[in-house]
Design an enzyme around this catalytic site. Structure first.
Site, mmCIF file in Angstrom:
data_model
loop_
_atom_site.group_PDB
_atom_site.id
_atom_site.type_symbol
_atom_site.label_atom_id
_atom_site.label_comp_id
_atom_site.label_asym_id
_atom_site.label_seq_id
_atom_site.Cartn_x
_atom_site.Cartn_y
_atom_site.Cartn_z
ATOM 1 C CE LYS A 51 -7.679 -0.620 -0.860
ATOM 2 N NZ LYS A 51 -6.970 -1.835 -0.556
ATOM 3 C CG MET A 95 -8.273 6.721 7.569
ATOM 4 S SD MET A 95 -9.061 5.273 6.871
ATOM 5 C CE MET A 95 -9.388 4.288 8.327
ATOM 6 C CG ASP A 124 -2.001 -0.961 1.200
ATOM 7 O OD1 ASP A 124 -2.271 -1.461 0.104
ATOM 8 O OD2 ASP A 124 -2.602 -1.231 2.253
HETATM 9 N N1 SAH Z 1 -3.356 -0.343 9.291
HETATM 10 C C1 SAH Z 1 -2.940 1.008 9.628
HETATM 11 C C2 SAH Z 1 -4.063 2.000 9.483
HETATM 12 C C3 SAH Z 1 -4.578 2.129 8.078
HETATM 13 S S1 SAH Z 1 -5.833 3.333 7.921
HETATM 14 C C4 SAH Z 1 -2.369 1.015 11.057
HETATM 15 O O1 SAH Z 1 -2.531 0.030 11.774
HETATM 16 O O2 SAH Z 1 -1.745 2.009 11.439
HETATM 17 C C5 SAH Z 1 -4.900 4.748 7.425
HETATM 18 C C6 SAH Z 1 -4.840 5.770 8.528
HETATM 19 O O3 SAH Z 1 -3.930 5.358 9.546
HETATM 20 C C7 SAH Z 1 -4.325 7.128 8.091
HETATM 21 O O4 SAH Z 1 -5.350 7.894 7.472
HETATM 22 C C8 SAH Z 1 -3.929 7.712 9.437
HETATM 23 O O5 SAH Z 1 -5.060 8.092 10.178
HETATM 24 C C9 SAH Z 1 -3.318 6.495 10.127
HETATM 25 N N2 SAH Z 1 -1.873 6.402 9.879
HETATM 26 C C10 SAH Z 1 -1.216 5.346 9.399
HETATM 27 N N3 SAH Z 1 0.105 5.582 9.320
HETATM 28 C C11 SAH Z 1 0.283 6.845 9.783
HETATM 29 C C12 SAH Z 1 1.417 7.683 9.944
HETATM 30 N N4 SAH Z 1 2.645 7.275 9.626
HETATM 31 N N5 SAH Z 1 1.228 8.940 10.443
HETATM 32 C C13 SAH Z 1 -0.004 9.359 10.788
HETATM 33 N N6 SAH Z 1 -1.108 8.612 10.641
HETATM 34 C C14 SAH Z 1 -0.978 7.362 10.154
#
Ligand code: SAH
Length: 269
Positions: free
Chosen positions: A63, A178, A41
């Site tokens: 995505k 998000m 991703d």
């Molecule tokens: N599976 C991921 C989340 C995916 S949804 C996890 O466990 O972290 C995507 C959202 O995750 C982004 O819109 C944001 O809200 C958050 N996110 C993921 N990585 C991030 C990062 N490096 N910095 C800030 N927010 C992050």
């Protein structure tokens, strides 16, 4: 070679953590080094991809929010096809695959197709955020529960069935994934359900990456703190009393590893 002799392929869903390769697990690293093909991703950082086996084919199936992306059905179909051709496939996702990562849909498709699959957990963004701010999400003086919530339903709006009364509980810590695009409604709903305007709040964008940015303040100021620039990057919002002590400064303190010492000896030292 006849189909009978093709080595069976498999799919491993791997959590890549929030960006910093140092936050990968050893099992994730092993899977990356055994992979023939990696479907990743766009939240997966370059630094993590660089740790994969050099010969592995890397494919972006990313995505992100409103931008164009591969369809979920196509990603699942591709994984199935590659595994049937005998490939070791790594499906690499930001953070943990099981937290807002559509792992459930992909595992169901793989199982239905009879493909061997397993999952390697990763550090979800909320946990890395807490560490970066030097905060315990469950500091026992302030919170008895933690909630991870999405601020973004399939149609891009705030999910319709969130339990706002529960989310506004002052003795829980809430982290919105998000939620940048819906922050106005999030803050308004929390206030409407009784959460005080002076509840500590913060956000971090591009956590654990070179362009990381942090903000901390009060719930009342949260909506105004997120501008157009923040809407374009991954951003995590934390709300709750545990964030009162958040350290917004750059850089995190390193803890030096030392051999374990018996507690009694450490106390008398
Ligand atoms: N599976 C991921 C989340 C995916 S949804 C996890 O466990 O972290 C995507 C959202 O995750 C982004 O819109 C944001 O809200 C958050 N996110 C993921 N990585 C991030 C990062 N490096 N910095 C800030 N927010 C992050």
């Amino acid at each position: 070679m006849s189909a009978d002799h093709v080595k069976p392929g498999a799919v491993t869903l791997v959590g890549a953590g929030p960006g910093d390769p140092g936050l990968l697990t050893l099992n994730a690293l092993r899977a990356l080094q055994d992979a023939d093909v990696i479907l990743f991703d766009d939240l997966v950082s370059e630094g993590v991809l660089e740790l994969a086996r050099r010969e592995a084919r890397r494919m972006l199936v990313g995505k992100r929010g409103r931008q164009a992306s591969c369809r979920q059905e196509d990603i699942s179909a591709l994984m199935i096809k590659l595994a049937r051709a005998g490939k070791q496939v790594v499906r690499l996702k930001g953070g943990d695959p099981g937290i807002f990562g559509r792992a459930g849909e992909e595992l169901a498709a793989l199982r239905a197709a009879g493909i061997a699959c397993r999952m390697v957990p990763g550090i979800t963004a909320a946990l890395a955020m807490a560490a970066a701010f030097g905060v315990s999400l469950t500091h026992r003086d302030h919170a008895q529960a933690v909630q991870f919530v999405t601020g973004h339903a399939r149609d891009g709006r705030l999910p319709a069935h969130l339990n706002w009364r529960g989310l506004a509980d002052p003795r829980t810590t809430t982290v919105f994934y998000m939620g940048a695009g819906t922050v106005q409604q999030i803050a308004a709903n929390l206030r409407l359900h009784g959460l005080s305007a002076d509840t500590p709040a913060l956000w971090v964008a591009n956590l654990s990456r070179p362009d990381e940015r942090r903000w901390s303040g009060l719930l009342s100021a949260l909506p105004g703190s997120i501008g157009d620039e923040e809407l374009r990057c991954p951003l995590l919002i934390g709300i709750g009393r545990v964030f009162a002590e958040a350290d917004c400064g750059a850089g995190t303190a390193l803890c030096e590893l030392q051999p374990p010492m018996p507690v009694a000896q450490a106390l008398s030292a």
